[in-house]
Motif scaffolding. Sequence first.
Motif, PDB file in Angstrom:
ATOM      1  N   LEU A  33       0.831  -1.211   0.000  1.00 43.15           N
ATOM      2  CA  LEU A  33       0.000   0.000   0.000  1.00 43.15           C
ATOM      3  C   LEU A  33       0.867   1.264   0.000  1.00 43.15           C
ATOM      4  CD1 LEU A  33      -2.735  -1.074   2.581  1.00 43.15           C
ATOM      5  CD2 LEU A  33      -2.925  -1.023   0.102  1.00 43.15           C
ATOM      6  N   LEU A  34       1.981   1.206   0.709  1.00 43.02           N
ATOM      7  CA  LEU A  34       2.883   2.360   0.722  1.00 43.02           C
ATOM      8  C   LEU A  34       3.503   2.569  -0.659  1.00 43.02           C
ATOM      9  CD1 LEU A  34       4.123   4.558   2.489  1.00 43.02           C
ATOM     10  CD2 LEU A  34       5.978   2.968   3.040  1.00 43.02           C
ATOM     11  N   ALA A  35       3.858   1.475  -1.346  1.00 43.23           N
ATOM     12  CA  ALA A  35       4.397   1.585  -2.699  1.00 43.23           C
ATOM     13  C   ALA A  35       3.365   2.178  -3.655  1.00 43.23           C
ATOM     14  CB  ALA A  35       4.847   0.201  -3.187  1.00 43.23           C
ATOM     15  N   ASP A  36       2.101   1.825  -3.456  1.00 42.85           N
ATOM     16  CA  ASP A  36       1.032   2.395  -4.282  1.00 42.85           C
ATOM     17  C   ASP A  36       0.929   3.902  -4.069  1.00 42.85           C
ATOM     18  OD1 ASP A  36      -1.191   2.220  -6.078  1.00 42.85           O
ATOM     19  OD2 ASP A  36      -2.528   2.429  -4.354  1.00 42.85           O
ATOM     20  N   ARG A  37       1.085   4.350  -2.832  1.00 36.46           N
ATOM     21  CA  ARG A  37       1.070   5.788  -2.537  1.00 36.46           C
ATOM     22  C   ARG A  37       2.248   6.495  -3.222  1.00 36.46           C
ATOM     23  NH1 ARG A  37      -2.163   8.021   1.794  1.00 36.46           N
ATOM     24  NH2 ARG A  37      -3.745   6.479   2.283  1.00 36.46           N
ATOM     25  N   PHE A  38       3.429   5.903  -3.108  1.00 42.17           N
ATOM     26  CA  PHE A  38       4.616   6.513  -3.717  1.00 42.17           C
ATOM     27  C   PHE A  38       4.497   6.552  -5.240  1.00 42.17           C
ATOM     28  CE2 PHE A  38       7.264   5.280   0.156  1.00 42.17           C
ATOM     29  CZ  PHE A  38       7.287   6.574   0.626  1.00 42.17           C
ATOM     30  N   ASN A  39       3.920   5.506  -5.821  1.00 36.98           N
ATOM     31  CA  ASN A  39       3.757   5.446  -7.266  1.00 36.98           C
ATOM     32  C   ASN A  39       2.867   6.588  -7.758  1.00 36.98           C
ATOM     33  OD1 ASN A  39       3.946   4.314  -9.902  1.00 36.98           O
ATOM     34  ND2 ASN A  39       1.943   3.366  -9.615  1.00 36.98           N
ATOM     35  N   TRP A  40       1.749   6.807  -7.076  1.00 40.41           N
ATOM     36  CA  TRP A  40       0.860   7.922  -7.457  1.00 40.41           C
ATOM     37  C   TRP A  40       1.556   9.265  -7.248  1.00 40.41           C
ATOM     38  CZ3 TRP A  40      -1.013  12.269  -5.212  1.00 40.41           C
ATOM     39  CH2 TRP A  40      -2.073  12.916  -5.869  1.00 40.41           C
ATOM     40  N   TYR A  41       2.275   9.383  -6.128  1.00 40.38           N
ATOM     41  CA  TYR A  41       2.926  10.653  -5.787  1.00 40.38           C
ATOM     42  C   TYR A  41       4.002  11.021  -6.815  1.00 40.38           C
ATOM     43  CZ  TYR A  41       5.680  14.001  -3.042  1.00 40.38           C
ATOM     44  OH  TYR A  41       6.370  15.109  -2.619  1.00 40.38           O
ATOM     45  N   GLU A  42       4.803  10.055  -7.230  1.00 41.16           N
ATOM     46  CA  GLU A  42       5.877  10.337  -8.176  1.00 41.16           C
ATOM     47  C   GLU A  42       5.342  10.670  -9.569  1.00 41.16           C
ATOM     48  OE1 GLU A  42       9.027  10.700  -7.651  1.00 41.16           O
ATOM     49  OE2 GLU A  42       8.940  10.204  -5.517  1.00 41.16           O
ATOM     50  N   GLN A  43       4.244  10.056  -9.979  1.00 42.27           N
ATOM     51  CA  GLN A  43       3.714  10.262 -11.326  1.00 42.27           C
ATOM     52  C   GLN A  43       2.865  11.521 -11.448  1.00 42.27           C
ATOM     53  OE1 GLN A  43       1.615   6.774 -12.564  1.00 42.27           O
ATOM     54  NE2 GLN A  43       3.459   5.540 -12.829  1.00 42.27           N
ATOM     55  N   ASN A  44       2.388  12.055 -10.322  1.00 38.08           N
ATOM     56  CA  ASN A  44       1.458  13.184 -10.401  1.00 38.08           C
ATOM     57  C   ASN A  44       2.000  14.489  -9.831  1.00 38.08           C
ATOM     58  OD1 ASN A  44      -1.457  12.102 -11.243  1.00 38.08           O
ATOM     59  ND2 ASN A  44      -0.411  10.527 -10.048  1.00 38.08           N
ATOM     60  N   ARG A  45       3.201  14.485  -9.343  1.00 32.63           N
ATOM     61  CA  ARG A  45       3.729  15.723  -8.794  1.00 32.63           C
ATOM     62  C   ARG A  45       4.563  16.463  -9.842  1.00 32.63           C
ATOM     63  NH1 ARG A  45       9.033  14.807  -5.010  1.00 32.63           N
ATOM     64  NH2 ARG A  45      10.242  13.525  -6.456  1.00 32.63           N
ATOM     65  N   CYS A  46       4.695  17.772  -9.680  1.00 38.07           N
ATOM     66  CA  CYS A  46       5.557  18.598 -10.512  1.00 38.07           C
ATOM     67  C   CYS A  46       5.938  19.827  -9.703  1.00 38.07           C
ATOM     68  CB  CYS A  46       4.865  19.002 -11.813  1.00 38.07           C
ATOM     69  SG  CYS A  46       3.396  20.013 -11.563  1.00 38.07           S
ATOM     70  N   SER A  47       6.768  20.690 -10.249  1.00 38.20           N
ATOM     71  CA  SER A  47       7.191  21.882  -9.530  1.00 38.20           C
ATOM     72  C   SER A  47       5.994  22.771  -9.232  1.00 38.20           C
ATOM     73  CB  SER A  47       8.217  22.653 -10.353  1.00 38.20           C
ATOM     74  OG  SER A  47       9.347  21.825 -10.608  1.00 38.20           O
TER      75      SER A  47
END
Length: 328
Positions: A33-47
């Motif tokens: 579940l933590l990996a799923d959170r990180f996956n969404w966070y890395e793909q949807n964040r920007c400056s």
Amino acid sequence: MRTAYQYRLRLTKSQETEIERWLDMLRHQYNYLLADRFNWYEQNRCSINSCPLVCHLPELRDNPDYFSQKRTLPQLKKDRYWYKAIHANVLQDCVKRVDLAFKRFLKGDSNGRRSGKPRFKSKSRYKSLVFSAFSKKPIQGNKLNLPKFGWVKMVYHRPIPNGFKIKTATVTRKADGYYVTLSLQDDTVPEIIPIEQVSNPVGIDMGLKSFLIKSDGTEVPIPQYYRKAQKRLKKIQKTVSRSKKGSNNRKKAVRKLGKAHKKVADTRKDFHFKTAKWLLDDHDLIAHEKLNIKGLAKTKMAKSVLDAGWGQFLSILSNKAVRVAWPT
């Protein structure tokens, strides 16, 4: 009012094996579940003020939160049937831990203080599970009924006060065995009990030369349990460092080191409880200074401050003071 009692468990070998199996499954689910959170966070964040002109467009999906991840548990039990052995509330607590860790990383706590990036749990770092649903009489004699796990023996050294109900039971693996912490609640007892007439009040001042000094001049010497055990701990730590990683000798040395540290912590806690009882037996009101313990723990006095355990003592003192004031 809410309080907590801790008891040592006397598990059979089969129960220990089952608890370890549950902890291992929960750890895997936590990491997933933590990996799923990180996956969404890395793909949807920007400056904050700009985005690149050319970038990867991930598959659009909602931000995974506590409720969306909790809804995946029924499907988890279908895909991996062995998770059916774990009680639903225990699995939901695993999801809650992921949600809390990630929120503290992004938003911070109620005071705005953010914690570091959550880490994936190794076997030695996932050591507890929480039960939160109980029958009307979960304790019979010296046995506790854990939902979907069964009856377990415990060292029932003090009975639960009348009127208090068990809200949660946290089973924790420690260096010398398994313990259960029962969170108890009684809504009839107010959180703050007013004191109309106070006799024999006292003020205490915490210190490092003396553990505390009362306003009448009485001093309590500081025991320095960690300082006294430091030579023995250093010897065991050297054995751990010299052992080969992954070997049985290293595992034995690590267990021995954990037991030695726990003995120091237990001895310190026993001293805190006895000192708190001694103060409350003689005084109806105890006032203490406001300490910046976290700030002092970052100075050169860190070892002495942590060895004294002021925070633990003041917490024990306040809890025992409320219990003394309970209406009978």
